[in-house]
Design a protein around this motif. Sequence first.
Motif, PDB file in Angstrom:
ATOM      1  N   ASP A  13      58.605  -1.593  43.123  1.00 56.62           N
ATOM      2  CA  ASP A  13      59.794  -2.320  42.667  1.00 56.62           C
ATOM      3  C   ASP A  13      60.639  -1.506  41.699  1.00 56.62           C
ATOM      4  O   ASP A  13      61.670  -1.993  41.225  1.00 56.62           O
ATOM      5  CB  ASP A  13      59.366  -3.628  41.985  1.00 56.62           C
ATOM      6  N   PHE A  14      60.217  -0.283  41.367  1.00 56.29           N
ATOM      7  CA  PHE A  14      60.972   0.578  40.454  1.00 56.29           C
ATOM      8  C   PHE A  14      61.816   1.578  41.242  1.00 56.29           C
ATOM      9  O   PHE A  14      61.894   2.754  40.867  1.00 56.29           O
ATOM     10  CB  PHE A  14      60.016   1.343  39.531  1.00 56.29           C
ATOM     11  N   ASN A  15      62.454   1.124  42.312  1.00 60.56           N
ATOM     12  CA  ASN A  15      63.121   2.084  43.202  1.00 60.56           C
ATOM     13  C   ASN A  15      64.451   2.580  42.689  1.00 60.56           C
ATOM     14  O   ASN A  15      65.023   3.509  43.252  1.00 60.56           O
ATOM     15  CB  ASN A  15      63.312   1.450  44.591  1.00 60.56           C
ATOM     16  N   GLU A  16      65.008   1.983  41.628  1.00 62.89           N
ATOM     17  CA  GLU A  16      66.315   2.412  41.118  1.00 62.89           C
ATOM     18  C   GLU A  16      66.278   2.801  39.652  1.00 62.89           C
ATOM     19  O   GLU A  16      67.327   2.973  39.034  1.00 62.89           O
ATOM     20  CB  GLU A  16      67.346   1.299  41.323  1.00 62.89           C
ATOM     21  N   ILE A  17      65.113   2.953  39.085  1.00 59.76           N
ATOM     22  CA  ILE A  17      64.996   3.328  37.667  1.00 59.76           C
ATOM     23  C   ILE A  17      63.976   4.449  37.527  1.00 59.76           C
ATOM     24  O   ILE A  17      63.100   4.617  38.378  1.00 59.76           O
ATOM     25  CB  ILE A  17      64.569   2.122  36.800  1.00 59.76           C
ATOM     26  N   PRO A  18      64.073   5.245  36.454  1.00 62.35           N
ATOM     27  CA  PRO A  18      63.101   6.324  36.254  1.00 62.35           C
ATOM     28  C   PRO A  18      61.756   5.786  35.786  1.00 62.35           C
ATOM     29  O   PRO A  18      61.667   4.729  35.150  1.00 62.35           O
ATOM     30  CB  PRO A  18      63.760   7.199  35.182  1.00 62.35           C
ATOM     31  N   ILE A  19      60.696   6.522  36.110  1.00 64.01           N
ATOM     32  CA  ILE A  19      59.333   6.168  35.716  1.00 64.01           C
ATOM     33  C   ILE A  19      58.778   7.292  34.849  1.00 64.01           C
ATOM     34  O   ILE A  19      58.966   8.471  35.153  1.00 64.01           O
ATOM     35  CB  ILE A  19      58.437   5.957  36.948  1.00 64.01           C
ATOM     36  N   ARG A  20      58.096   6.917  33.802  1.00 68.16           N
ATOM     37  CA  ARG A  20      57.465   7.914  32.922  1.00 68.16           C
ATOM     38  C   ARG A  20      55.984   8.015  33.286  1.00 68.16           C
ATOM     39  O   ARG A  20      55.248   7.026  33.204  1.00 68.16           O
ATOM     40  CB  ARG A  20      57.638   7.515  31.459  1.00 68.16           C
ATOM     41  N   LEU A  21      55.571   9.222  33.693  1.00 65.02           N
ATOM     42  CA  LEU A  21      54.180   9.465  34.076  1.00 65.02           C
ATOM     43  C   LEU A  21      53.469  10.291  33.006  1.00 65.02           C
ATOM     44  O   LEU A  21      54.051  11.229  32.444  1.00 65.02           O
ATOM     45  CB  LEU A  21      54.106  10.210  35.403  1.00 65.02           C
ATOM     46  N   LYS A  22      52.216   9.945  32.766  1.00 62.92           N
ATOM     47  CA  LYS A  22      51.383  10.731  31.849  1.00 62.92           C
ATOM     48  C   LYS A  22      50.020  10.935  32.485  1.00 62.92           C
ATOM     49  O   LYS A  22      49.367   9.964  32.894  1.00 62.92           O
ATOM     50  CB  LYS A  22      51.232  10.017  30.499  1.00 62.92           C
ATOM     51  N   PHE A  23      49.621  12.193  32.591  1.00 65.01           N
ATOM     52  CA  PHE A  23      48.308  12.535  33.153  1.00 65.01           C
ATOM     53  C   PHE A  23      47.336  12.764  31.997  1.00 65.01           C
ATOM     54  O   PHE A  23      47.628  13.539  31.068  1.00 65.01           O
ATOM     55  CB  PHE A  23      48.409  13.771  34.036  1.00 65.01           C
ATOM     56  N   LYS A  24      46.203  12.101  32.076  1.00 64.89           N
ATOM     57  CA  LYS A  24      45.247  12.148  30.976  1.00 64.89           C
ATOM     58  C   LYS A  24      43.844  12.377  31.530  1.00 64.89           C
ATOM     59  O   LYS A  24      43.456  11.796  32.553  1.00 64.89           O
ATOM     60  CB  LYS A  24      45.297  10.825  30.193  1.00 64.89           C
ATOM     61  N   ALA A  25      43.106  13.246  30.867  1.00 60.26           N
ATOM     62  CA  ALA A  25      41.729  13.532  31.304  1.00 60.26           C
ATOM     63  C   ALA A  25      40.823  12.363  30.922  1.00 60.26           C
ATOM     64  O   ALA A  25      40.897  11.849  29.802  1.00 60.26           O
ATOM     65  CB  ALA A  25      41.229  14.818  30.660  1.00 60.26           C
ATOM     66  N   ARG A  26      39.990  11.950  31.872  1.00 61.32           N
ATOM     67  CA  ARG A  26      39.057  10.854  31.591  1.00 61.32           C
ATOM     68  C   ARG A  26      37.888  11.386  30.787  1.00 61.32           C
ATOM     69  O   ARG A  26      37.243  12.361  31.168  1.00 61.32           O
ATOM     70  CB  ARG A  26      38.561  10.225  32.897  1.00 61.32           C
ATOM     71  N   THR A  27      37.645  10.761  29.666  1.00 60.65           N
ATOM     72  CA  THR A  27      36.551  11.216  28.800  1.00 60.65           C
ATOM     73  C   THR A  27      35.230  10.642  29.278  1.00 60.65           C
ATOM     74  O   THR A  27      35.144   9.509  29.759  1.00 60.65           O
ATOM     75  CB  THR A  27      36.798  10.779  27.349  1.00 60.65           C
ATOM     76  N   LYS A  28      34.191  11.449  29.171  1.00 57.88           N
ATOM     77  CA  LYS A  28      32.858  11.021  29.564  1.00 57.88           C
ATOM     78  C   LYS A  28      32.201  10.265  28.416  1.00 57.88           C
ATOM     79  O   LYS A  28      32.284  10.665  27.261  1.00 57.88           O
ATOM     80  CB  LYS A  28      31.999  12.228  29.939  1.00 57.88           C
TER      81      LYS A  28
END
Length: 538
Positions: free
Chosen positions: A520-535
Motif C-alpha cells: 500500500d506504500f506505492n506512492e511514498i518513499p520507504i525507509r529501510l534499515k538492515f540490522k544484524a540479528r543478535t544471538k
Amino acid sequence: MPKKFKKGAAKRKQRAGSKKTKQRDAKTSARKARRPNAKVNARPKKRKPKPKAKTEQTDAPHPARETAQGKPFTRRQKTAAELGVETRSHPDGRRLPIVAIVGRPNVGKSSLFNKLAGSRIAIEDPRPGTTRDRVSALVKLKPESGGQRVVELFDTAGIGVVDEERVNEHVHEQIDNAVAAADVVILVVDVREGPVALDYEAAEMLRRSGRKVVLAANKADDPKHDALGDAFYEFGLGEPLTVSAKGARRLKELASGVCELLPPKTKAETLEPPELLLAIVGRRNVGKSTLVNALAADERVIASELEGTTRDSVDVRFTYEGKTFIAIDTAGVRKRSTLQHSVEFFSQSRSFRAVRRASVVVLMLDARDPVSKVDKQLVDLAVAECKPIIVVVNKWDLVEGHTTGEFTEYMRKKLHAIDFAPVVFMSAVNGENVFELLELARDLHVQGGQRMGTGELNRLVYAAFDRHHPQPRKNKLGKIFYATQVETYPPKIVVFVNDPDLFPENWRKYLAHQLQEDSDFNEIPIRLKFKARTKVEL
C-alpha cells in the motif's frame, strides 16, 4: 632543516611573489567580491584560538539547557509530527485574535516577531525591504498577570521604502490587509533615532484605521534609553513602551499591553493540530505563490512575474471541508553560486527547512522549461528526508503540441529517483486541478500512516529475495531472517539479516522498489534499515 626541503621552500616563496601568482590572487578576490556566498574550494586557514576571558564564577540562576545527547539546546520550528497549532477559524464562526507588527524599515519588526514567536521564522537583515509578505505564526502570549492567550502574529514589510519598485504596490497592499484584519497593532519605532517622517506617516495611518495600537519603542537595550521614549507621546497613540527585541527586554510588559486590548477569549484558542503541512518548493517564478493564494482563496502572499519576490517561508493556514491545512510558500531555489547577498542565502535555507518540516512536499515545475539541476537537488533532499512528494506541472494551459503522457515520460527519465511520485498538471492562475492536488496530498499522508502486518511484509520480502538475491561477499551469502515495520510517517521497516554488509546499496534500493510496487506504500518513499540479528545464549 634538510637541504632539499630548504630548496623547495625557497622555490615556493619565489613563486608566491611572482607576477602570475599575484594576478591569480587578484582574480580570486574579485570573484569572491562579486559572489560573497559562492563556495570556493580552498584549504582552510588555521586560526589561532582566541584566549578565553577570565570571568568570576557566579551562581547562574538558570543553567544552559542541553539535549539528551549533551548538545546545546536551541529553539526551532516544530515539524509536522510535533506541531500543535490552532485553527484560525472555529466551527461556530469564531477565529483567533490577530496581532500585526508594523513600522518603517530597520526598526526591528522581524526581530521582535521572532522573539515573540520563539523561533527565527522571519529573515532579519539590515537591508530595507527584506520582508515583503505577511509572515505569520501562532504565538502564545503570557502576560505578567497570568493566564495565556493564543494569537496569530503578523510581521509586515517596512512602510514607505521598498527595495524593488515593481512590487511596491503589492507590498503596501499586504500591509493594509494586515492592519485591516488585526485586532491589535504593534507600532515599532526606533527609540535611539527618535521620531522621523515615516514614523509620523505610520502613526497617521493607524489613527485613521481606528485600530487598537501598542506603541513599542525598540532598541532600548539599556535602562538609560527609557527616557528617550517620551519623544513619541506626540503620536497620540498612548504611552510608549521602551523594549529591546535583541536583548528580550520588557517583552512580558509588551505582551501584557497587547493582551489587555485583545477581544474576549473564545474556544477558537483551544489547541487543535492541522491535518497536514504542505511545503511548496521549486525554482523561481514557477507559480508557487499563485498556488498558495488559490488554496487559501485570498491574496495571502505576493504573486508577481518578478523573479525572487518571495523571500521568507510563509505559513498560510486555510480550511477545506472543515479541516485545517498549512501551505508553506517558499522562496525560489537556484544555484548557490548565483546567490547575490545574505537575504537570498537565508531565503534558500528556509526553503530547505520547509521540506524537513512538511508532511507532503509539492515540487512545482514550469511546463515550458526543462527539468534543471536545482529540481534534482530538491528531489534528492525530499528523498533523503523520506517525504512524500507530488510533482506539479504548472502553466500547462500555455503548452501546445505536447501531451501529458509525453511530459510524464520525460519527467520520469529526468527525475528517476521519484518515479513512484504522482504527477499533477495544473494551471494555478485559472484554478485548474488546485484542490485535486490537495486531495492527492491527503491520500499520500494517509499512506504514510498505514502499518503493514508482519506476515504480509515478510511474504513480500522473501518473494523479492527469491527473485533476485545479492551476490555473495567474503564467501558468504546474505540471509534474511524476518522484517517488521517499526514506524510511520514515514514508514520504517527493519530487516534482520545475518550480516548487513552482505546487502549492497543497489540491492536495498531494489527491495524498496519491490515493496512499493506490491504494498500500500506505492506512492511514498520507504525507509529501510538492515540490522544484524543478535544471538541470545540461554
